[in-house]
Design a protein around this motif. Structure first.
Motif, short mmCIF file in Angstrom:
data_model
loop_
_atom_site.label_atom_id
_atom_site.label_comp_id
_atom_site.label_asym_id
_atom_site.label_seq_id
_atom_site.Cartn_x
_atom_site.Cartn_y
_atom_site.Cartn_z
N ALA A 151 18.91 98.46 66.13
CA ALA A 151 18.80 100.27 65.80
C ALA A 151 18.74 100.59 64.38
O ALA A 151 19.43 99.87 63.21
CB ALA A 151 19.40 100.64 66.86
N ASP A 186 16.81 106.88 60.49
CA ASP A 186 15.90 106.88 58.90
C ASP A 186 16.85 108.32 58.11
O ASP A 186 17.62 109.09 58.69
CB ASP A 186 14.79 107.43 60.03
CG ASP A 186 14.12 108.53 60.08
OD1 ASP A 186 15.36 109.37 60.30
OD2 ASP A 186 13.03 108.70 60.48
N ARG A 204 16.16 110.64 62.92
CA ARG A 204 15.07 110.03 63.50
C ARG A 204 16.48 108.23 64.27
O ARG A 204 16.40 107.53 63.18
CB ARG A 204 14.05 109.28 63.54
CG ARG A 204 13.20 111.11 63.61
CD ARG A 204 11.92 111.27 63.61
NE ARG A 204 11.50 110.69 61.49
CZ ARG A 204 10.33 111.33 61.64
NH1 ARG A 204 9.54 111.09 62.26
NH2 ARG A 204 10.60 110.42 60.15
N THR A 205 16.71 107.82 64.68
CA THR A 205 16.28 106.81 65.42
C THR A 205 16.11 105.50 66.15
O THR A 205 14.70 106.40 66.62
CB THR A 205 18.11 106.76 66.75
OG1 THR A 205 17.44 107.44 67.50
CG2 THR A 205 19.16 106.92 65.61
N TYR A 206 15.60 104.25 66.13
CA TYR A 206 14.49 103.72 66.18
C TYR A 206 15.25 102.36 67.35
O TYR A 206 15.65 101.79 66.26
CB TYR A 206 13.07 103.02 65.45
CG TYR A 206 12.49 104.22 65.13
CD1 TYR A 206 11.55 104.71 65.75
CD2 TYR A 206 13.46 105.39 63.95
CE1 TYR A 206 11.28 106.58 65.42
CE2 TYR A 206 13.01 106.02 62.72
CZ TYR A 206 11.97 106.49 63.21
OH TYR A 206 11.19 108.08 62.91
N ALA A 208 15.20 98.45 68.63
CA ALA A 208 13.56 97.68 69.35
C ALA A 208 14.80 96.39 69.42
O ALA A 208 16.09 95.67 69.48
CB ALA A 208 13.12 96.98 68.31
N ALA A 267 12.84 97.12 65.02
CA ALA A 267 12.82 98.47 65.15
C ALA A 267 12.52 98.89 63.11
O ALA A 267 12.00 99.87 62.97
CB ALA A 267 14.48 98.58 64.51
N MET A 306 8.70 100.15 63.12
CA MET A 306 8.54 101.24 64.35
C MET A 306 9.44 102.86 62.93
O MET A 306 8.26 103.41 63.22
CB MET A 306 9.97 101.18 65.06
CG MET A 306 9.55 100.32 66.84
SD MET A 306 10.52 99.66 67.62
CE MET A 306 10.78 101.68 68.60
N ALA A 307 10.04 102.02 62.60
CA ALA A 307 10.65 103.53 61.92
C ALA A 307 9.74 103.32 60.86
O ALA A 307 8.91 104.49 60.05
CB ALA A 307 12.15 102.92 60.65
N SER A 328 6.43 105.67 61.85
CA SER A 328 6.56 106.25 61.62
C SER A 328 6.46 107.76 60.79
O SER A 328 6.86 108.92 61.13
CB SER A 328 7.93 106.85 62.78
OG SER A 328 7.59 105.94 64.34
#
Length: 115
Positions: free
Chosen positions: A35, A38, A42-44, A46, A62, A65-66, A69
């Motif tokens: 995880a 940012d 926000r957290t991501y 994976a 992860a 994904m960040a 986004s």
């Protein structure tokens, strides 16, 4: 943030990303979970990708994904794994100063890389 030891020694936000990484690992039945947080908080979370044409670590997914986004930087990253030295290159690409929390499968913090 505490030194090494249990998640309880960490700040709440760092404990959260370890918990997210651990639960993602368990849910997917994967060898690792990751995880990232940012610059906006926000957290991501994976797990790894292991396809014939695409292999990515949980941290790489992860971070991807960040980035997808709109993240411009990382505050912190966590990986739950049995490996002693996970590949953190993707984290360094986006968050050169972000600490990487490395925890064992039980969620116990083993080390902090780059802090």
């Amino acid at each position: 943030m505490g030194t090494l030891g249990g998640v309880s020694e960490l700040g709440a936000e760092d404990a959260k990303i370890i918990t997210l990484a651990r639960s993602t690992r368990a849910r997917a039945g994967a060898a690792e979970g990751a995880a990232v947080r940012d610059e906006t908080g926000r957290t991501y979370a994976a797990g790894p990708v292991d396809l014939p044409s695409l292999k990515l670590t949980a941290l790489q997914v992860a971070v991807a994904m960040a980035v997808s986004s709109g993240a411009q930087d990382l505050e912190a990253a966590a990986v739950v794994t049995e490996e002693e030295t996970p590949d953190i290159a993707a984290v360094r690409d986006l968050g050169p100063k972000a600490p990487v929390l490395v925890a064992g499968p039980d969620g116990t913090l083993r080390t902090v890389l780059g802090s």
